[in-house]
Motif scaffolding. Structure first.
Motif, mmCIF file in Angstrom:
data_model
loop_
_atom_site.group_PDB
_atom_site.id
_atom_site.type_symbol
_atom_site.label_atom_id
_atom_site.label_comp_id
_atom_site.label_asym_id
_atom_site.label_seq_id
_atom_site.Cartn_x
_atom_site.Cartn_y
_atom_site.Cartn_z
ATOM 1 N N VAL A 279 0.806 -1.216 0.000
ATOM 2 C CA VAL A 279 0.000 0.000 0.000
ATOM 3 C C VAL A 279 0.840 1.268 0.000
ATOM 4 O O VAL A 279 0.364 2.326 -0.396
ATOM 5 N N GLY A 282 0.925 3.402 -3.274
ATOM 6 C CA GLY A 282 -0.232 4.174 -3.742
ATOM 7 C C GLY A 282 -0.507 5.402 -2.902
ATOM 8 O O GLY A 282 0.229 5.712 -1.956
ATOM 9 N N SER A 284 -3.437 5.866 -1.188
ATOM 10 C CA SER A 284 -4.593 5.662 -0.299
ATOM 11 C C SER A 284 -4.322 6.069 1.142
ATOM 12 O O SER A 284 -3.197 5.937 1.652
ATOM 13 N N THR A 285 -5.395 6.515 1.756
ATOM 14 C CA THR A 285 -5.341 6.850 3.185
ATOM 15 C C THR A 285 -5.245 5.550 3.983
ATOM 16 O O THR A 285 -5.835 4.543 3.607
ATOM 17 N N ILE A 286 -4.491 5.611 5.076
ATOM 18 C CA ILE A 286 -4.296 4.397 5.889
ATOM 19 C C ILE A 286 -4.725 4.688 7.314
ATOM 20 O O ILE A 286 -4.401 5.747 7.866
ATOM 21 N N ARG A 398 -0.639 12.818 1.657
ATOM 22 C CA ARG A 398 -1.208 11.511 1.993
ATOM 23 C C ARG A 398 -1.484 11.493 3.496
ATOM 24 O O ARG A 398 -0.645 11.929 4.289
ATOM 25 N N ARG A 423 -13.726 7.262 5.015
ATOM 26 C CA ARG A 423 -12.684 7.901 4.195
ATOM 27 C C ARG A 423 -11.277 7.511 4.670
ATOM 28 O O ARG A 423 -10.359 7.344 3.880
ATOM 29 N N VAL A 426 -9.542 3.320 4.377
ATOM 30 C CA VAL A 426 -9.400 2.696 3.056
ATOM 31 C C VAL A 426 -8.503 1.463 3.192
ATOM 32 O O VAL A 426 -8.817 0.380 2.723
ATOM 33 N N VAL A 427 -7.387 1.637 3.880
ATOM 34 C CA VAL A 427 -6.546 0.484 4.221
ATOM 35 C C VAL A 427 -6.429 0.500 5.736
ATOM 36 O O VAL A 427 -6.121 1.539 6.325
#
Ligand SMILES: Nc1ncnc2c1ncn2[C@@H]1O[C@H](COP(=O)(O)OP(=O)(O)OP(=O)(O)O)[C@@H](O)[C@H]1O
Length: 576
Positions: A279, A282, A284-286, A398, A423, A426-427
């Motif tokens: 991840v 990318g 994406s929000t974690i 991010r 939101r 995501v991960v």
């Protein structure tokens, strides 16, 4: 002469037995060599509802179903400290053979009621457990706490306070408060039932912000508790942007850790590292979740250093530590003249500072609802507005958020926005508590030893097996941070090159003693037979360890025969 006084003569002389047995509150029953009752004292009469004359000379087994005396008579072996229940009461009994001229001529049992004692012991145990919990809480908070009795002598201090004063708790307990904090006389000793909030006191060259609270018991002052919130006022000042004098917070804008800094061999840690590798690439929000001290921040740093943003800034914001009214300007910045005392030229917020990098929103569960709405907007629109400024700016950031709170519960309680949760989540990286991945402990211990050898310029090279066993039994409420602190503490005490049990704090030894050794099996091995075998093996090892390897005693302790114990030792290949 009554039958009773005739029979009593059979007991070896020990003064005026009749009157002794008659007046003691213990239960006393004796039998002769034929198993017939020869002593039945008034306490027995009261308890069993029979008079001595009714039972004397009768076989004990006919009168009272089980006294254990016949067994003692047959084997000649005493039973010491055995417990039994009669009615609603608990008793402890010693049964011994009566021996005359090397011949067993009877047996005697003396029992004492211990119901209250037992209740007291259970209460004490409960209080002890509560004390450990409180101690853990106090020892893992950043705030310094100290308490004194009504004469001004220190009776408690937590680690944060001791660190702050550069003393050990041992150097503070039982000392007078004025020997430790001379300036606090007026705050601690003249407190009159009212709390005092946020008084500034000096310690060495540091200003501390102290609050004092009376400890009241039935309306009477028993002592005072003092709390230091900020270690020094500079920390507070740097947070207070509205203060004209305040300096902007100096942030280390670089991530300090990589994936290699995350130590762990457990399946779960390896799985999480694998997920992070994927991840990180990318945008994406974690959301990282896990108890306090499990390594959430470490994971956040590692994601950043693995990501294409690694050369950009890594900005951390602790959402719980910043007062609500300052959080907005902290996150979004402000325009010059936005409020009285605002800096010339305004100030960039953390989102702006994190442009082309990562913002780490730690303790997101503690973020006020009003701010959650604004963060949601940044997530959706990738835009921010400085406080007092109508202009919007694009930011490329991010977001990694972390929390030790259960966000689903906060959503149900209306304290966290569901839309923000979706939101952020995501991960999701969930870091399990240390007690659920005990196999990570040896590696972590080595890692911290290497680190502290560097910091302390020492050459510690090992940890005793007893310490490692202790670590397996302890339940680690403060997780890896607590392990790190315990190793650091040991470095302060160690004399040679090995960390021993004597370098461990007593509270972990005591708590571990109350814990059953946990099965060291990974989740894939958790079938019931495997678990049972592990528990059985651990119970054997514990029993053997606590009896110094004595097999007979161990078998007794476990309530199994010696032959069975040997069989199990062989089955589990336990080395003796
Ligand atoms: N797997 C690990 N390997 C090496 N060190 C670790 C590991 N996990 C945690 N640590 C160390 O333990 C300490 C606490 O970790 P960290 O601050 O990341 O925890 P946290 O979960 O963010 O805590 P909190 O919720 O209280 O903020 C740090 O010193 C960190 O370096």
């Amino acid at each position: 002469m009554s039958l009773k006084s005739n029979l009593v003569k059979e007991i070896p002389p020990m003064g005026d037995q009749n009157s002794i047995f008659d007046c003691i509150e213990n239960l006393v029953i004796a039998i002769d060599q034929h198993g017939c009752i020869s002593i039945f004292n008034p306490t027995c009469e009261r308890l069993f509802g029979m008079t001595a004359d009714q039972v004397l000379a009768k076989p004990v087994s006919k009168v009272i179903p089980y006294t254990g005396l016949v067994k003692v008579l047959k084997t000649g072996k005493p039973h010491l400290g055995r417990k039994f229940v009669l009615g609603n009461s608990l008793y402890i009994v010693n049964r011994t053979p009566i021996i005359k001229n090397k011949r067993i001529i009877g047996a005697i049992g003396v029992a004492q009621e211990i119901t209250e004692l037992h209740q007291l012991a259970s209460e004490l145990d409960k209080v002890k457990k509560e004390k450990y919990v409180l101690e853990s809480i106090f020892n893992y908070t950043q705030e310094g706490y100290i308490s004194i009795n009504s004469d001004g002598y220190v009776n408690f201090t937590n680690r944060a306070m001791a660190d702050l004063l550069k003393k050990t708790p041992g150097e503070m307990i039982n000392r007078h408060i004025t020997d430790i904090l001379p300036e606090t006389k007026v705050h601690f000793l003249q407190i009159d039932g009212q709390s005092q909030h946020n008084e500034i006191i000096k310690y060495n060259n540091t200003n501390l912000l102290l609050s004092c609270y009376p400890v009241l018991n039935n309306g009477k002052i028993q002592g005072t508790v003092g709390r230091v919130i900020f270690r020094d006022l500079q920390t507070l000042a740097s947070m207070a942007i509205k203060d004209k004098q305040a300096k902007p917070v100096k942030q280390d804008e670089q991530a300090r850790y990589t994936l290699d800094d995350i130590i762990g061999v457990s399946q779960v840690v390896n799985r999480q590292k694998e997920i992070m590798r994927k991840v990180a690439r990318g945008p994406s929000t974690i959301l990282i979740t896990g108890e306090s001290g499990t390594g959430k921040e470490l994971f956040a740093h590692a994601v950043h250093t693995l990501s294409p943003r690694a050369k950009g800034p890594f900005i951390k914001v602790n959402c719980a530590a910043i007062p609500e009214n300052l959080l907005e300007s902290e996150l979004f910045g402000y325009r010059e003249g936005a409020f009285t005392g605002s800096r010339k030229g305004g100030q960039a917020g953390k989102f702006e500072l994190a442009h082309r990098g990562t913002i780490f929103l730690d303790e997101i569960g503690d973020m006020p609802l009003s701010m959650q709405a604004k963060v949601l907007r940044v997530l959706q629109d990738k835009e921010i507005e400085r406080l007092g400024d109508a202009k919007t700016q694009k930011v490329d950031v991010r977001i990694i958020a972390a929390t030790n709170r259960k966000l689903e519960e906060l959503i149900t309680e209306g304290k966290f926005r569901r839309d923000l949760y979706y939101r952020l989540n995501v991960v999701n990286i969930q870091i399990p508590p240390l007690r659920e991945r005990l196999e990570d402990i040896p590696g972590l211990v080595n890692h911290f030893i290497t680190k502290f050898n560097r910091d302390f310029t020492l050459k510690i090279n090992s940890v005793s097996q007893k310490v490692l066993d202790l670590f397996e039994r302890y339940n680690w409420p403060g997780n890896v941070r607590e392990l790190e602190n315990i190793i650091e503490r040991a470095f302060n005490l160690v004399e040679y090159e090995k960390i021993e049990l004597s370098h461990m704090p007593t509270y972990i030894i005591e708590q571990a003693e109350n814990n059953v050794k946990k099965p060291k099996v990974s989740s894939v091995d958790k079938t019931l037979p495997t678990l049972l075998e592990t528990v059985e093996r651990d119970a054997l090892i514990d029993a053997l360890a606590s009896t110094g390897g004595n097999k007979l005693q161990s078998a007794k302790l476990l309530g199994i025969s010696r032959a069975w114990l040997y069989k199990k030792i062989k089955q589990y290949q336990i080395e003796m």
